[in-house]
Design a protein around this motif. Structure first.
Motif, mmCIF file in Angstrom:
data_model
loop_
_atom_site.group_PDB
_atom_site.id
_atom_site.type_symbol
_atom_site.label_atom_id
_atom_site.label_comp_id
_atom_site.label_asym_id
_atom_site.label_seq_id
_atom_site.Cartn_x
_atom_site.Cartn_y
_atom_site.Cartn_z
ATOM 1 N N PRO A 151 0.808 -1.225 0.000
ATOM 2 C CA PRO A 151 0.000 0.000 0.000
ATOM 3 C C PRO A 151 0.839 1.272 0.000
ATOM 4 C CG PRO A 151 0.135 -0.907 2.207
ATOM 5 C CD PRO A 151 0.789 -1.907 1.300
ATOM 6 N N GLY A 152 0.183 2.371 -0.394
ATOM 7 C CA GLY A 152 0.740 3.687 -0.145
ATOM 8 C C GLY A 152 0.706 3.936 1.355
ATOM 9 N N PRO A 153 1.100 5.118 1.795
ATOM 10 C CA PRO A 153 1.166 5.397 3.227
ATOM 11 C C PRO A 153 -0.200 5.287 3.914
ATOM 12 C CG PRO A 153 2.353 7.062 1.965
ATOM 13 C CD PRO A 153 1.585 6.243 0.974
ATOM 14 N N MET A 154 -0.265 4.446 4.938
ATOM 15 C CA MET A 154 -1.481 4.287 5.732
ATOM 16 C C MET A 154 -1.220 4.800 7.141
ATOM 17 S SD MET A 154 -2.926 0.545 4.530
ATOM 18 C CE MET A 154 -1.616 -0.383 5.352
ATOM 19 N N THR A 155 -2.277 5.180 7.834
ATOM 20 C CA THR A 155 -2.126 5.700 9.194
ATOM 21 C C THR A 155 -2.492 4.636 10.231
ATOM 22 O OG1 THR A 155 -4.412 6.493 9.334
ATOM 23 C CG2 THR A 155 -2.768 8.003 8.369
ATOM 24 N N GLU A 156 -1.946 4.811 11.425
ATOM 25 C CA GLU A 156 -2.304 3.906 12.515
ATOM 26 C C GLU A 156 -3.796 3.990 12.820
ATOM 27 O OE1 GLU A 156 -0.196 3.674 16.196
ATOM 28 O OE2 GLU A 156 1.766 3.787 15.205
ATOM 29 N N ASP A 157 -4.352 5.179 12.723
ATOM 30 C CA ASP A 157 -5.784 5.350 12.993
ATOM 31 C C ASP A 157 -6.625 4.512 12.038
ATOM 32 O OD1 ASP A 157 -5.356 7.013 15.122
ATOM 33 O OD2 ASP A 157 -5.694 8.866 14.003
ATOM 34 N N ALA A 158 -6.216 4.496 10.754
ATOM 35 C CA ALA A 158 -6.956 3.693 9.772
ATOM 36 C C ALA A 158 -6.865 2.213 10.105
ATOM 37 C CB ALA A 158 -6.421 3.966 8.367
#
Length: 240
Positions: A151-158
């Protein structure tokens, strides 16, 4: 999102083919393959090169051969990245027009359209840009299973919001989503016992490899085949 790896080994769109056909689904041109009366469907969300990429369609056909109705929508409305080396290409403008939030919103009517056709279980796989779209969908119960590939950059929140069985297949050499970060995401998901999840890092390969592999590189081809097999097996297990 615009790591240089996102644009390596672009597909040859002039050789686009496949066992399926293109039709309109929820207002989007969509590559459709597999049994039209199947109750199980898989949504493939492309990387920045779009829904016409031959190796993506080849994967769609492979998943369809296992009995799934597979759809690959054109979330870029006929505007995939074709020549990122052109001096006229504006990265900022392209990503502004084709943000992952918009991709997430556009995916919802596609899922609704599948359900209106009698589909009762839906899995989704997302690649690079599509992986960022998919992690947002995995935070809902609109679909039953997700496979997020390089994946592209994902967030911890997601990741913390994920609610469904989710597999993340990453590359050892990846600037957008380094293995250490993906392993941390795996720890976050594995703390949730209500659904199955895992993270798998493929050695010796780079971001994008699963659908943009070099046909002459035996190691990468074999690794891509393994990732695609893992993807299919996840859907066979969780999309019923």
């Amino acid at each position: 999102m615009s790591s240089s790896q996102c644009f390596e080994n672009p597909p040859n769109l002039s050789s686009t083919c496949g066992a399926g056909h293109v039709e309109e689904l929820a207002g989007l041109k969509t590559y459709v393959t597999g049994p039209s009366d199947s109750k199980r469907a898989v949504l493939l969300i492309a990387d920045v090169f779009g829904y016409e990429a031959p190796k993506l369609r080849k994967l769609a056909d492979k998943i369809a051969s296992a009995g799934f109705l597979v759809v690959v929508p054109d979330f870029f409305y006929g505007d995939p990245i074709i020549d990122f080396t052109s001096p006229n290409f504006n990265f900022e403008a392209w990503f502004k027009n084709h943000g992952t939030d918009k991709g997430h919103e556009d995916a919802k009517p596609v899922i609704a359209a599948l359900k209106s056709k009698g589909v009762s279980a839906i899995g989704a796989a997302g690649f690079c840009w599509g992986g960022v779209v998919l992690v947002k969908l995995a935070g809902t119960e609109d679909i039953q299973a997700a496979v997020i590939l390089h994946p592209g950059p994902m967030t911890e929140d997601a990741i913390k919001a994920v609610k469904i069985p989710t597999a993340i297949l990453g590359a050892e050499i990846d600037h957008s989503s380094p293995p250490e970060q993906l392993k941390k995401f795996g720890e976050i998901m594995s703390a949730k016992t209500e659904f199955e999840s895992y993270v798998k890092i493929f050695p010796g390969v780079s971001h994008g490899w699963s659908v943009r592999y070099d046909d002459d590189n035996e190691l990468v081809v074999k690794s891509a085949e393994e990732a695609q097999e893992d993807t299919l097996n996840w859907f066979l297990k969780h999309v019923k």
